[in-house]
Design an enzyme around this catalytic site. Structure first.
Site, short mmCIF file in Angstrom:
data_model
loop_
_atom_site.label_atom_id
_atom_site.label_comp_id
_atom_site.label_asym_id
_atom_site.label_seq_id
_atom_site.Cartn_x
_atom_site.Cartn_y
_atom_site.Cartn_z
N MET A 146 8.55 41.22 54.91
CA MET A 146 9.79 40.48 54.69
C MET A 146 10.40 40.79 53.33
SD MET A 146 9.00 36.73 56.40
CE MET A 146 10.76 36.31 56.45
N ASP A 147 11.69 41.04 53.34
CA ASP A 147 12.48 41.15 52.12
C ASP A 147 12.53 39.76 51.48
OD1 ASP A 147 14.41 42.20 50.25
OD2 ASP A 147 15.97 41.25 51.46
N LEU A 148 12.90 39.69 50.22
CA LEU A 148 12.98 38.39 49.52
C LEU A 148 14.42 37.91 49.41
CD1 LEU A 148 11.69 36.08 47.94
CD2 LEU A 148 11.71 37.54 45.90
N ASP A 149 15.23 38.60 48.60
CA ASP A 149 16.60 38.17 48.35
C ASP A 149 17.46 38.30 49.59
OD1 ASP A 149 15.86 37.70 45.73
OD2 ASP A 149 16.63 39.61 44.99
#
Length: 222
Positions: free
Chosen positions: A10-13
């Site tokens: 999963m990406d964060l931003d």
């Protein structure tokens, strides 16, 4: 695209949290150092997602050296203040809890420096849901999404086919594809459908709730 996965990268931003206030204020702080005044922080949303040094070059014409200096100015504001001007997307913690309780392995894969990314997970008290957290290096030797994903795969000792990437921008999709990985694009972040489709997203979801349902369906249970 496979029918089931155990690992969800999963990406964060723009995927786990909305960092708009902190990132745009940090960018404005850096630009102000160079005499560039930004009246409307919304115009800096384009900095959310891609590597910062690339964005300073692309959007303001900075050369490589100047862009790296600008990143250092950005961090002056971000490291103590901007980092916490951030909000979890509603329903996200429940998603993380549900997937991990059902046996899924969640891995953070972000272009944000790893040291900052880990502090953000701890700040929101969601670090317990992550099997591994991979981010960029402060010296930018690892800042492209493809490099971050490869680093995470290598660290975990798994093949790309065992995982699927989740992110809101084309960089997430491109980084996944460069590693032979499938990708889910999300529309509640900062990319739009056209951007994600053009990059080659395998699936696109509109809400956190829809993402959770998709992840549960894809979760490898045997």
């Amino acid at each position: 695209m496979k029918q089931s996965y155990q690992y969800f990268f999963m990406d964060l931003d723009g995927t786990i949290s909305d960092p708009k206030e902190g990132i745009t204020k940090s960018v404005a702080y850096a630009l102000d150092y160079y005499g560039i005044k930004v009246e409307n922080l919304d115009t800096l949303e384009k900095f959310i997602g891609p590597p910062l040094s690339d964005s300073f070059q692309e959007f303001y014409g900075f050369d490589r050296e100047k862009s790296l200096d600008a990143v250092e100015k950005y961090r002056e504001y971000f490291k103590d203040k901007g980092i916490f001007e951030n909000e979890l997307y509603p329903g996200m913690e429940q998603l993380l809890k549900t997937i991990t309780e059902q046996g899924g392995k969640i891995v953070l894969a972000t272009s944000k420096p790893e040291v900052f990314a880990k502090r953000i997970l701890e700040y929101f008290h969601i670090d317990k849901y992550f099997t591994f957290a991979a981010g960029s290096t402060l010296d930018t030797t690892r800042n492209k999404k493809a490099d971050v994903i490869r680093y995470a795969l290598d660290s975990l000792g798994i093949a790309a086919e065992e995982a699927i990437m989740i992110g809101d921008r084309k960089h997430d999709v491109i980084g996944a594809k460069e590693n032979g990985m499938a990708c889910i694009g999300v529309l509640f972040g900062y990319g739009d459908r056209e951007e994600l489709e053009s990059a080659g997203a395998d699936v696109i979801v509109e809400t956190v709730e829809e993402l959770e349902e998709k992840m549960k369906k894809l979760l490898k249970t045997d």
